[in-house]
Design a protein around this motif. Structure first.
Motif, PDB file in Angstrom:
ATOM      1  N   ARG A 191      74.025  -0.016 -14.635  1.00 50.55           N
ATOM      2  CA  ARG A 191      74.798  -0.489 -13.585  1.00 50.55           C
ATOM      3  C   ARG A 191      76.354  -0.685 -13.893  1.00 50.55           C
ATOM      4  N   TYR A 192      76.505  -0.979 -15.135  1.00 54.13           N
ATOM      5  CA  TYR A 192      77.966  -1.589 -15.419  1.00 54.13           C
ATOM      6  C   TYR A 192      78.588  -0.664 -16.450  1.00 54.13           C
ATOM      7  N   PHE A 193      77.730  -0.084 -17.325  1.00 50.47           N
ATOM      8  CA  PHE A 193      78.624   0.887 -18.402  1.00 50.47           C
ATOM      9  C   PHE A 193      77.924   2.355 -17.946  1.00 50.47           C
ATOM     10  N   HIS A 194      77.146   2.728 -16.954  1.00 52.26           N
ATOM     11  CA  HIS A 194      77.036   4.027 -16.753  1.00 52.26           C
ATOM     12  C   HIS A 194      76.305   4.760 -17.760  1.00 52.26           C
ATOM     13  N   THR A 195      75.557   3.992 -18.673  1.00 51.78           N
ATOM     14  CA  THR A 195      74.751   4.682 -19.666  1.00 51.78           C
ATOM     15  C   THR A 195      73.398   4.096 -19.938  1.00 51.78           C
ATOM     16  N   LYS A 196      72.668   5.161 -20.282  1.00 46.75           N
ATOM     17  CA  LYS A 196      71.055   4.747 -20.395  1.00 46.75           C
ATOM     18  C   LYS A 196      71.129   4.360 -21.993  1.00 46.75           C
ATOM     19  N   PRO A 197      70.783   3.092 -22.321  1.00 45.98           N
ATOM     20  CA  PRO A 197      71.083   3.043 -23.910  1.00 45.98           C
ATOM     21  C   PRO A 197      69.982   3.475 -24.801  1.00 45.98           C
ATOM     22  N   ILE A 198      70.395   3.620 -25.998  1.00 42.41           N
ATOM     23  CA  ILE A 198      69.328   3.905 -27.123  1.00 42.41           C
ATOM     24  C   ILE A 198      68.544   2.732 -27.587  1.00 42.41           C
ATOM     25  N   MET A 199      67.167   3.007 -27.337  1.00 40.23           N
ATOM     26  CA  MET A 199      66.496   1.793 -27.817  1.00 40.23           C
ATOM     27  C   MET A 199      65.828   1.937 -29.112  1.00 40.23           C
ATOM     28  N   VAL A 200      65.999   0.840 -30.076  1.00 38.78           N
ATOM     29  CA  VAL A 200      65.314   1.146 -31.357  1.00 38.78           C
ATOM     30  C   VAL A 200      63.826   0.842 -31.132  1.00 38.78           C
ATOM     31  N   GLY A 201      63.070   1.699 -31.570  1.00 39.62           N
ATOM     32  CA  GLY A 201      61.553   1.567 -31.278  1.00 39.62           C
ATOM     33  C   GLY A 201      61.078   2.887 -31.586  1.00 39.62           C
ATOM     34  N   PRO A 202      59.718   3.232 -31.200  1.00 46.27           N
ATOM     35  CA  PRO A 202      59.010   4.343 -31.516  1.00 46.27           C
ATOM     36  C   PRO A 202      59.869   5.812 -30.896  1.00 46.27           C
ATOM     37  N   GLY A 203      59.735   6.729 -31.997  1.00 47.12           N
ATOM     38  CA  GLY A 203      60.501   7.834 -31.470  1.00 47.12           C
ATOM     39  C   GLY A 203      61.779   8.076 -31.862  1.00 47.12           C
ATOM     40  N   ILE A 204      62.479   6.843 -32.095  1.00 40.50           N
ATOM     41  CA  ILE A 204      63.731   7.068 -32.626  1.00 40.50           C
ATOM     42  C   ILE A 204      63.892   7.407 -34.295  1.00 40.50           C
TER      43      ILE A 204
ATOM     44  N   PRO B 232      52.828   1.305 -38.672  1.00 40.52           N
ATOM     45  CA  PRO B 232      54.264   1.233 -38.655  1.00 40.52           C
ATOM     46  C   PRO B 232      54.924   0.839 -37.263  1.00 40.52           C
ATOM     47  N   LYS B 233      54.056   0.809 -36.238  1.00 41.31           N
ATOM     48  CA  LYS B 233      54.320   0.442 -34.878  1.00 41.31           C
ATOM     49  C   LYS B 233      54.282  -1.088 -34.756  1.00 41.31           C
ATOM     50  N   GLU B 234      53.802  -1.875 -35.801  1.00 38.08           N
ATOM     51  CA  GLU B 234      53.981  -3.395 -35.814  1.00 38.08           C
ATOM     52  C   GLU B 234      54.981  -3.920 -36.325  1.00 38.08           C
ATOM     53  N   LEU B 235      55.867  -2.958 -37.156  1.00 41.66           N
ATOM     54  CA  LEU B 235      57.091  -3.488 -37.705  1.00 41.66           C
ATOM     55  C   LEU B 235      58.262  -3.641 -36.527  1.00 41.66           C
ATOM     56  N   GLY B 236      58.571  -4.837 -36.673  1.00 40.93           N
ATOM     57  CA  GLY B 236      59.826  -5.281 -35.771  1.00 40.93           C
ATOM     58  C   GLY B 236      61.024  -4.480 -35.972  1.00 40.93           C
ATOM     59  N   ALA B 237      61.700  -4.238 -34.763  1.00 43.47           N
ATOM     60  CA  ALA B 237      63.049  -3.354 -34.668  1.00 43.47           C
ATOM     61  C   ALA B 237      63.991  -3.955 -35.631  1.00 43.47           C
ATOM     62  N   ASP B 238      63.897  -5.425 -35.489  1.00 42.74           N
ATOM     63  CA  ASP B 238      65.088  -6.130 -36.377  1.00 42.74           C
ATOM     64  C   ASP B 238      64.882  -5.664 -37.983  1.00 42.74           C
TER      65      ASP B 238
ATOM     66  N   GLY C  74      65.240   7.900 -40.559  1.00 43.69           N
ATOM     67  CA  GLY C  74      65.077   8.374 -41.735  1.00 43.69           C
ATOM     68  C   GLY C  74      64.661   7.318 -43.037  1.00 43.69           C
ATOM     69  N   LEU C  75      63.567   6.476 -42.400  1.00 44.35           N
ATOM     70  CA  LEU C  75      62.813   5.414 -43.326  1.00 44.35           C
ATOM     71  C   LEU C  75      61.449   5.844 -43.415  1.00 44.35           C
ATOM     72  N   ASN C  76      60.963   5.761 -44.451  1.00 41.22           N
ATOM     73  CA  ASN C  76      59.488   6.394 -44.759  1.00 41.22           C
ATOM     74  C   ASN C  76      58.848   4.912 -44.736  1.00 41.22           C
ATOM     75  N   ILE C  77      58.247   4.589 -43.775  1.00 46.36           N
ATOM     76  CA  ILE C  77      57.390   3.258 -43.314  1.00 46.36           C
ATOM     77  C   ILE C  77      56.051   3.184 -44.194  1.00 46.36           C
ATOM     78  N   LEU C  78      55.798   2.525 -45.135  1.00 43.45           N
ATOM     79  CA  LEU C  78      54.566   2.751 -45.697  1.00 43.45           C
ATOM     80  C   LEU C  78      53.619   1.171 -45.321  1.00 43.45           C
ATOM     81  N   TYR C  79      53.802   0.963 -43.975  1.00 49.09           N
ATOM     82  CA  TYR C  79      53.150  -0.098 -43.375  1.00 49.09           C
ATOM     83  C   TYR C  79      51.744   0.480 -42.885  1.00 49.09           C
ATOM     84  N   ASP C  80      50.644  -0.208 -42.747  1.00 49.75           N
ATOM     85  CA  ASP C  80      49.505   0.002 -42.398  1.00 49.75           C
ATOM     86  C   ASP C  80      49.512   0.636 -41.045  1.00 49.75           C
TER      87      ASP C  80
END
Length: 259
Positions: free
Chosen positions: A79-92, A103-109, A95-101
């Motif tokens: 509405r105010y910046f006229h852009t769809k933001p990039i969300m950190v999450g699945p599909g982004i 990986p979707k459980e891992l917090g974005a932070d 470059g990180l190889n996540i060896l979590y049981d």
């Protein structure tokens, strides 16, 4: 300019990048009852005080561990910046190889912090984020994300003590000169401060032992990192802007995929 949001359970850290340089940053309270218009009004005031304008923002990236705030910030962005933001999450791309049981459980932070630390420092790494929760993330010599530990945060532990013990007051956390204190407030401050210093050093030492990497670099970030690092024997570097740095790295990895 790039507008970056790191949304935690307690605070939102906003940063503005111009040509890869962080030119402004602010910390505001996380409020899931706030509207898109309300957040825009708050940002408008901060921008105005800093001599910035919404029209100069070309893109937005958001990392959040608070799902209800996603549609609010997405609406504000469009509405105010006229852009769809990039969300950190699945599909982004990270470059990180996540060896979590899972990986979707891992917090974005935690993902953003690891990406930033790998880009900024030499591996192996232990990354400590002192927010609502205190998180420990471990990256090996090859840059693999191995996992870590999560403990209750300092702020919520202090609040729980105040709420559950009727005679104990709400206090400010400071480093006391002594551990043997002669009044209730100082005694609470000493117990909480040195207790969390001890917790952090013990967990880091156990991680080093398990990782078999005694020379691993320990990076701390979050609102209370500087205070705790004053007495910690294991923290090597305090980097308050670590998460915002990670958001810039992730933006540059993903910006061309959405054009």
């Amino acid at each position: 300019m790039l507008l970056a949001f790191d949304v935690g359970n307690t605070n939102i850290v906003c940063g503005v990048y111009k040509e890869r340089k962080l030119i402004r940053h602010w910390r505001v309270a996380t409020d899931t009852l706030q509207t898109a218009d309300g957040y825009a009004a708050l940002l408008g005031t901060l921008f105005q005080l800093s001599g910035l304008a919404f029209k100069d923002v070309e893109d937005i990236i958001i990392s959040t561990v608070v799902p209800p705030i996603i549609p609010i910030l997405e609406t504000m962005s469009q509405r105010y910046f006229h852009t769809k933001p990039i969300m950190v999450g699945p599909g982004i791309k990270t470059g990180l190889n996540i060896l979590y049981d899972n990986p979707k459980e891992l917090g974005a932070d935690r993902i953003v912090n690891a990406v930033a630390a790998i880009a900024e420092y030499d591996c192996p790494l232990i990354i400590i984020d002192m927010g609502t929760a205190t998180t420990f993330c471990v990256v090996d010599t090859k840059g693999n994300y191995l996992g870590g530990a999560v403990a209750p945060g300092i702020g919520i532990s202090m609040e729980a003590l105040f709420q559950r013990a009727s005679k104990l007051p709400r206090i400010e956390l400071v480093k006391t000169p002594k551990i043997i204190c002669r009044n209730t407030v100082s005694a609470m401050q000493a117990g909480i401060y040195y207790g969390f210093v001890g917790q952090i050093d013990e967990i880091v030492n156990r991680i080093k032992e398990e990782l078999n990497e005694p020379n691993v670099k320990v990076i701390a970030t979050g609102g209370l990192a500087t205070l705790i690092a004053k007495s910690s024997k294991t923290i090597d570097v305090v980097d308050p802007m670590l998460t915002l740095k990670g958001l810039l790295v992730l933006y540059e990895k993903n910006k061309n995929d959405r054009r």
